[in-house]
Design an enzyme around this catalytic site. Sequence first.
Site, mmCIF file in Angstrom:
data_model
loop_
_atom_site.group_PDB
_atom_site.id
_atom_site.type_symbol
_atom_site.label_atom_id
_atom_site.label_comp_id
_atom_site.label_asym_id
_atom_site.label_seq_id
_atom_site.Cartn_x
_atom_site.Cartn_y
_atom_site.Cartn_z
ATOM 1 N N GLU A 126 1.981 14.378 2.660
ATOM 2 C CA GLU A 126 0.788 13.725 2.115
ATOM 3 C C GLU A 126 0.253 12.585 2.963
ATOM 4 O OE1 GLU A 126 2.406 11.339 -1.609
ATOM 5 O OE2 GLU A 126 3.707 13.017 -1.094
ATOM 6 N N ARG B 75 0.839 -1.206 0.000
ATOM 7 C CA ARG B 75 0.000 0.000 0.000
ATOM 8 C C ARG B 75 0.872 1.253 0.000
ATOM 9 N NH1 ARG B 75 -3.732 2.851 4.079
ATOM 10 N NH2 ARG B 75 -5.274 3.823 2.711
ATOM 11 N N HIS C 235 -4.623 -7.266 -2.778
ATOM 12 C CA HIS C 235 -5.558 -7.406 -1.665
ATOM 13 C C HIS C 235 -5.617 -8.834 -1.139
ATOM 14 C CE1 HIS C 235 -7.832 -3.631 -3.288
ATOM 15 N NE2 HIS C 235 -6.775 -3.316 -2.568
ATOM 16 N N ASN D 158 -4.633 8.638 2.399
ATOM 17 C CA ASN D 158 -3.515 7.898 2.980
ATOM 18 C C ASN D 158 -3.751 7.497 4.433
ATOM 19 O OD1 ASN D 158 -1.897 7.955 0.645
ATOM 20 N ND2 ASN D 158 -1.229 10.042 1.120
ATOM 21 N N HIS E 252 0.676 4.026 -2.971
ATOM 22 C CA HIS E 252 0.298 5.393 -2.614
ATOM 23 C C HIS E 252 1.444 6.374 -2.846
ATOM 24 C CE1 HIS E 252 -3.694 4.960 -0.364
ATOM 25 N NE2 HIS E 252 -3.454 3.803 -0.961
#
Length: 337
Positions: A97, A76, A204, A103, A80
Amino acid sequence: MSGRVFVLAAAFGVLLAAAAVSSRPVLTPLGTSRPAAGDLSVYFHADSCPQLETIVRSSVDAALQQNVRLTAGLLRLLFHDCFPQGCDASILLDNGERGLPPNVGLQQEAVQLVEDIRGKVHAACGPTVSCADITVLATRDAVSLSGGPPFTVPLGRLDSAAPASSNDVFTLPPPTATVDELLTAFGSKNLSDPADLVALSGAHTVGKARCSSFGDVAGPATDDVTRCVTATCSAPGSGDTLRDLDFLTPAVFDNLYFVELTLRKNKGVMLPSDQGLVSDPRTSWLVQGFADNHWWFFDQFRTSMIKMSQLRGPQGNVGEIRRNCFRPNTNGIAASA
């Protein structure tokens, strides 16, 4: 309770059998996964830091022994980082960020691991390797150490001296995105092949998400799998509770998440964005194919990860090699590769 365990065990046996029905294709040799892109090269650090990959892999291996969730955390974190303005470690900068809504929930342990590895690499080789390269390598190794495919990645990225803009960060697709929205978002990042979207969504297969990300179960839970899987999120006020994304093998990188998607369970069992992939004709054939043949999924995931790891914004590969992943260098000297 024993009846619930029996149901999930039986379902696990059926799904494992379904996932293994196809034959294994010929794999691409490790060193020829993809040619180097522009100023990036798989040999970029061969002279300046020959022990780089050994340091990274041993560090990730040791960390995974303590926390198996780090594979999902690193995946992740990399996505991101790369999606808003390219893979430049801007996501690691403090007071930037990471505090924006898309996030929320990034694993602090994954963020800290990258900085810990940077310290080891710079101690061994000097400040020759960027935080961006370390993030890519650590994620690659976490995937293979968790059962996923090994692959090589081109290196030579520089670290951004500033965070990505909020406008860029909000291009990250939410878990409620439709297939149209997902294809548009990925296409805008030169990931226009639907196979990239579906394969990268296969990340996932490890990790957890907040109960609020799954949405409400549509109607009564009429089967044992749905009842067991959604029980974690059934209590009032459980929106921030974490639930496994892959309800059968949540710590193993495999293709069972796609098998679970093909079961087409009630709304609320899987992420809405992923459920859309199995019902849209542009992507459903890929979901079914990856469910039937985990070697195909592994091969496409490797290809798509290498593509994603080479994303860069309009600024190009411009920046610095940070002496601390959490803040820009104080001398303000930028470089270009």
